[in-house]
Design an enzyme around this catalytic site. Structure first.
Site, PDB file in Angstrom:
ATOM      1  N   ASP A 164       4.441 -16.192   5.837  1.00  0.00           N
ATOM      2  CA  ASP A 164       3.978 -16.493   7.189  1.00  0.00           C
ATOM      3  C   ASP A 164       5.202 -16.854   8.031  1.00  0.00           C
ATOM      4  O   ASP A 164       5.807 -17.916   7.824  1.00  0.00           O
ATOM      5  CB  ASP A 164       2.986 -17.666   7.110  1.00  0.00           C
ATOM      6  CG  ASP A 164       2.451 -18.041   8.484  1.00  0.00           C
ATOM      7  OD1 ASP A 164       3.018 -17.578   9.510  1.00  0.00           O
ATOM      8  OD2 ASP A 164       1.466 -18.808   8.530  1.00  0.00           O
ATOM      9  N   TYR A 173       1.198 -14.987  25.871  1.00  0.00           N
ATOM     10  CA  TYR A 173       1.869 -13.841  25.224  1.00  0.00           C
ATOM     11  C   TYR A 173       2.988 -13.331  26.126  1.00  0.00           C
ATOM     12  O   TYR A 173       4.122 -13.129  25.693  1.00  0.00           O
ATOM     13  CB  TYR A 173       0.833 -12.744  24.974  1.00  0.00           C
ATOM     14  CG  TYR A 173       1.412 -11.430  24.485  1.00  0.00           C
ATOM     15  CD1 TYR A 173       1.768 -11.270  23.142  1.00  0.00           C
ATOM     16  CD2 TYR A 173       1.579 -10.343  25.342  1.00  0.00           C
ATOM     17  CE1 TYR A 173       2.292 -10.074  22.688  1.00  0.00           C
ATOM     18  CE2 TYR A 173       2.099  -9.145  24.895  1.00  0.00           C
ATOM     19  CZ  TYR A 173       2.455  -9.014  23.562  1.00  0.00           C
ATOM     20  OH  TYR A 173       2.972  -7.819  23.119  1.00  0.00           O
ATOM     21  N   LYS A 223       7.065 -13.154  25.553  1.00  0.00           N
ATOM     22  CA  LYS A 223       7.859 -11.908  25.582  1.00  0.00           C
ATOM     23  C   LYS A 223       8.929 -11.972  26.683  1.00  0.00           C
ATOM     24  O   LYS A 223       9.996 -11.378  26.519  1.00  0.00           O
ATOM     25  CB  LYS A 223       6.941 -10.697  25.762  1.00  0.00           C
ATOM     26  CG  LYS A 223       5.987 -10.462  24.590  1.00  0.00           C
ATOM     27  CD  LYS A 223       6.730 -10.073  23.314  1.00  0.00           C
ATOM     28  CE  LYS A 223       5.776  -9.639  22.203  1.00  0.00           C
ATOM     29  NZ  LYS A 223       6.471  -9.241  20.964  1.00  0.00           N
ATOM     30  N   ASN A 277       9.554  -7.514  14.719  1.00  0.00           N
ATOM     31  CA  ASN A 277       8.398  -6.797  15.257  1.00  0.00           C
ATOM     32  C   ASN A 277       7.109  -7.618  15.185  1.00  0.00           C
ATOM     33  O   ASN A 277       6.232  -7.467  16.036  1.00  0.00           O
ATOM     34  CB  ASN A 277       8.234  -5.480  14.458  1.00  0.00           C
ATOM     35  CG  ASN A 277       6.871  -4.849  14.666  1.00  0.00           C
ATOM     36  OD1 ASN A 277       6.595  -4.290  15.710  1.00  0.00           O
ATOM     37  ND2 ASN A 277       5.995  -4.972  13.662  1.00  0.00           N
ATOM     38  N   LYS A 292       0.811  -1.230   0.000  1.00  0.00           N
ATOM     39  CA  LYS A 292       0.000   0.000   0.000  1.00  0.00           C
ATOM     40  C   LYS A 292       0.842   1.277   0.000  1.00  0.00           C
ATOM     41  O   LYS A 292       0.655   2.135  -0.849  1.00  0.00           O
ATOM     42  CB  LYS A 292      -0.957  -0.036   1.197  1.00  0.00           C
ATOM     43  CG  LYS A 292      -2.085   0.949   1.100  1.00  0.00           C
ATOM     44  CD  LYS A 292      -3.121   0.690   2.171  1.00  0.00           C
ATOM     45  CE  LYS A 292      -3.649   1.984   2.731  1.00  0.00           C
ATOM     46  NZ  LYS A 292      -2.893   2.525   3.848  1.00  0.00           N
ATOM     47  N   THR A 315      -2.943   0.332  18.373  1.00  0.00           N
ATOM     48  CA  THR A 315      -2.945  -0.373  17.081  1.00  0.00           C
ATOM     49  C   THR A 315      -4.119  -1.362  17.127  1.00  0.00           C
ATOM     50  O   THR A 315      -4.852  -1.420  18.124  1.00  0.00           O
ATOM     51  CB  THR A 315      -1.642  -1.187  16.876  1.00  0.00           C
ATOM     52  OG1 THR A 315      -1.626  -2.248  17.850  1.00  0.00           O
ATOM     53  CG2 THR A 315      -0.403  -0.333  17.040  1.00  0.00           C
TER      54      THR A 315
END
Ligand SMILES: NC(=O)c1ccc[n+]([C@@H]2O[C@H](COP(=O)([O-])OP(=O)(O)OC[C@H]3O[C@@H](n4cnc5c(N)ncnc54)[C@H](OP(=O)(O)O)[C@@H]3O)[C@@H](O)[C@H]2O)c1
Length: 252
Positions: free
Chosen positions: A56, A147, A151, A83, A44, A182
């Protein structure tokens, strides 16, 4: 490091923080390699000079293709920004094991594998390795347990990578963002976080602010970026008073 003319690989460049990193680094004159699954989103705002490598990153072959294509096109890698990542809102007792495995594949094994593949070129360039962790790398978040574990693992790996790569001139930088506005939550598996968590959003930063802090950290060869800065209080509280933080989190 100087980001102008640097060859920078950004994973998860199609959305959120990664898309902002791409926009700001592009404006600063970096040469970009953009990765993510959604090719249309990657295209984009891309410039014709950007290399787009859709794939992926839970798949070994797509990770190999990303680093190989970057090396083929540019012959060097100055920075790898790990990221891409996602959340998973399940209690520890309820987290589906398949989801937990696939989350670790993206949040932990992909950064590990990509760094391994990029290490020779990062050493040649005396470049920068960036791992985007989270404040959840420092305090266990009970509504995001898998999660948070991924991390924590990434934060530990980042320190070991620094110990290995410092002597080769590679700067290894961890980033611990707090809440960033986000679509992270919408892209996560499982249910919504507890309503009281919304309070924490008053300290939110935008993806633009988060990306700017990451780039400043890269340019100044920092080891750790915490954004927003109030996140430092969470980091220190969790180190000094782990029991207190644990009981506080339990009450949320
Ligand atoms: N937002 C926050 O509050 C926050 C706070 C702390 C840390 N973080 C961390 O910041 C990083 C970026 O998060 P964000 O908020 O920008 O999230 P986001 O808007 O959901 O973006 C996630 C990015 O990861 C990519 N991705 C997801 N699954 C992938 C896969 N299997 N293969 C390749 N790419 C994949 C997505 O691209 P495709 O869909 O195109 O694949 C997208 O570009 C993550 O590591 C996250 O843990 C976020």
């Amino acid at each position: 490091m100087k980001t102008k003319d640097a060859v920078v690989i950004i994973t998860g460049a199609s959305d959120g923080i990664g898309a902002q990193l791409a926009a700001q680094l592009r404006r600063g004159g970096a040469r970009l390699v953009l990765a993510g699954r959604n090719e249309a989103k990657l295209q984009k705002d891309a410039s014709p000079n950007d290399l787009i490598v859709p794939g992926d990153l839970t798949q070994d072959s797509d990770r190999v293709a990303l680093i190989e294509r970057a090396a083929e096109r540019f012959g060097r890698i100055d920075a790898l920004i790990n990221n891409a990542g996602r959340g998973s809102y399940y209690r520890p007792s309820e987290a589906p094991i398949d989801d937990a495995r696939s989350l670790f594949e993206l949040n932990f094994f992909a950064p590990l594998h990509l760094a391994q593949l990029a290490t020779p070129l990062l050493c040649q360039a005396k470049g920068t390795l960036v791992n985007i962790g989270s404040i959840a790398s420092q305090i266990a978040i009970p509504w995001l347990p898998v999660y948070s574990a991924s991390k924590f693992a990434l934060a530990s790996l980042t320190i070991s990578q620094r110990m290995e790569l410092r002597k080769h001139g590679v700067n290894v930088m961890a980033v611990y963002p707090g809440y960033v506005t986000t679509d992270f939550q919408a892209h996560a598996a499982g249910s919504a976080p507890p309503a009281s968590v919304v309070k924490g959003k008053r300290f939110a930063v935008t993806a633009e602010q988060c990306a700017a802090a990451v780039i400043e950290g890269m340019e100044q060869r920092r080891q750790l970026v915490v954004t927003p800065k109030i996140g430092w209080s969470v980091v220190w509280l969790s180190r000094l008073f782990p029991g207190l933080v644990e009981r506080r989190m339990e009450q949320v």
